[in-house]
Write an enzyme that holds these catalytic residues in place. Sequence first.
Site, PDB file in Angstrom:
ATOM      1  N   CYS A  77       0.844  -1.202   0.000  1.00  0.00           N
ATOM      2  CA  CYS A  77       0.000   0.000   0.000  1.00  0.00           C
ATOM      3  C   CYS A  77       0.880   1.253   0.000  1.00  0.00           C
ATOM      4  CB  CYS A  77      -0.922  -0.009   1.219  1.00  0.00           C
ATOM      5  SG  CYS A  77      -2.121   1.348   1.219  1.00  0.00           S
ATOM      6  N   CYS A 113      -6.771   0.645  -0.261  1.00  0.00           N
ATOM      7  CA  CYS A 113      -5.805  -0.443  -0.374  1.00  0.00           C
ATOM      8  C   CYS A 113      -6.441  -1.789  -0.044  1.00  0.00           C
ATOM      9  CB  CYS A 113      -4.595  -0.178   0.528  1.00  0.00           C
ATOM     10  SG  CYS A 113      -3.478   1.076  -0.156  1.00  0.00           S
ATOM     11  N   CYS A 177     -17.985  25.234  12.002  1.00  0.00           N
ATOM     12  CA  CYS A 177     -16.821  24.891  12.819  1.00  0.00           C
ATOM     13  C   CYS A 177     -16.140  26.151  13.328  1.00  0.00           C
ATOM     14  CB  CYS A 177     -15.818  24.068  12.025  1.00  0.00           C
ATOM     15  SG  CYS A 177     -16.543  22.768  11.018  1.00  0.00           S
ATOM     16  N   HIS A 181     -14.253  27.094  16.831  1.00  0.00           N
ATOM     17  CA  HIS A 181     -12.814  26.849  16.778  1.00  0.00           C
ATOM     18  C   HIS A 181     -12.010  28.047  16.304  1.00  0.00           C
ATOM     19  CE1 HIS A 181     -12.742  22.695  17.991  1.00  0.00           C
ATOM     20  NE2 HIS A 181     -13.810  22.479  17.258  1.00  0.00           N
ATOM     21  N   ARG A 221     -13.654  12.017  15.399  1.00  0.00           N
ATOM     22  CA  ARG A 221     -13.651  13.233  16.209  1.00  0.00           C
ATOM     23  C   ARG A 221     -14.492  14.333  15.560  1.00  0.00           C
ATOM     24  NH1 ARG A 221     -14.866  16.139  19.101  1.00  0.00           N
ATOM     25  NH2 ARG A 221     -13.984  16.980  21.010  1.00  0.00           N
ATOM     26  N   CYS A 225     -18.109  16.231  16.917  1.00  0.00           N
ATOM     27  CA  CYS A 225     -18.474  17.646  16.969  1.00  0.00           C
ATOM     28  C   CYS A 225     -19.802  17.886  16.254  1.00  0.00           C
ATOM     29  CB  CYS A 225     -17.384  18.534  16.366  1.00  0.00           C
ATOM     30  SG  CYS A 225     -16.173  19.069  17.597  1.00  0.00           S
TER      31      CYS A 225
END
EC number: 2.8.5.2
Lengths: 267, 191
Positions: A77, A113, A177, A181, A221, A225
């Site tokens: 790969c 892969c 976002c 953030h 993750r 959110c």
Amino acid sequence: MRKNRLYRVLGLALLGFALGVALTQGQQELDPYKEAERQRELFRQTAGILPGELYAAQGEELFHAKRGPKQVSLEACDFGLGPGKLEGALTQLPRYFADTKRVEDLETRIVSCMVRLQGFKPEEVKRDEVKALVAYVASKSSEMPINVVPRTSQEIAMYNLGRELWYHRAGDRDMNCAICHEAYAGRKVRLSPVRSPRQGLSNEWPAYRFEADKLYTLQDRIAFCYESVGIHPPDYYSEPYIALSMYMLAEATRGKNRFTEMPGFTR
Amino acid sequence: MRRSYLISALLLVGLASGQPGATYITPELQRLIQAGGQNYANVLLKQAPDQALCSIHRNRLPPEVLGPFIEEQRRLIKYPEGGRLMGDWKRGEAIYNTLARGNCFSCHAGSPLNIGGNVGPSLEKYGQRGTSEAVQRYTYEVIYNPWAYFPCTVMYRFGHGGLLKPEEIADVVAYLLDPSSDFNTKPALRR
């Protein structure tokens, strides 16, 4: 054989976790960073190994095993540095791949892969296996500088779309976002400090989250959110994740950030 | 259905920014969002004109957009039947301190029950502002639609977004303003 040992260690590690939780009960104020450091030490002492390392070890076995309809390993790969070259591979992902003609992050590249080399059908690819493989490949980029610089037209387009999505407000909570953030980087949502991409947001994933007792990839993750603001997250391996990761990691590169220990250990 | 919603969004954006035909969701962005799956796309592509304005202007509206924007946001505010803006502070307490309801403590300090975040200003001793009609109205309107006072802010438009009913907002107003509410008689929980 090896698997059994892994599970025994994991059992021990869980015990350590339970202990940690018991010890934190009743404590009112917790600095999340100090708390993560404390939990990490607890694991080291009780189990001698971190959960993230266990996932990586599982991933290493999967990586080298001959599997799938074609009974080959993933050693051929190419993550962008040449077939089988894993050292620093995560630092330059997402990137464009000529063989699949698309921009891929670590998670989608592993799926590609498994499909192209090992002959799995996309729907046969198990999420848990991908996560372990992500942990293994990422472990070869521990503490390295992030180096995501969009160069090809496809990469630049993906970065630009990621930035649009980053600012795209929608849903009944008017979410995007940036509003958390960027506007409030450095402040706290409940106990959690919020970071901006320039400050290195996304530099600790994949990570073991001790609060959830699970390995989270960067896609997990981001999904978390979305869920926390009541928006159904994108399907795994879909382009919104790749675009957002491209944007965040390219910005983290501009901010001269490094990855943390990989896999990370966090709350 | 969704299409006409989108087109009207784009039109309004064009009008408000003074460039007819200005668009926000390009075909490429639309395709990317759709690749995330039906449930995701349903939310992200159903972008209202005001949300589009905040997106294009990166949450900072230029002066020429600001006036009409605030006027429009004011028009969206609805009041409880009977017009009572202060309800039951006990019910308001539950809403304020519950993650899945008001979730106010995640962003504001001041609750005696939860350590607050500091994304928003501290509301500690909010009741010191008194219970005049003007204070009640301001507090109610800020919670119903914060964009009428702080355009594009992170605080959810609780009333407009359908997250809280007008009567529930009145309960939260009472939690903040009623002199006998725990919010005003008990000390805020601190880190």
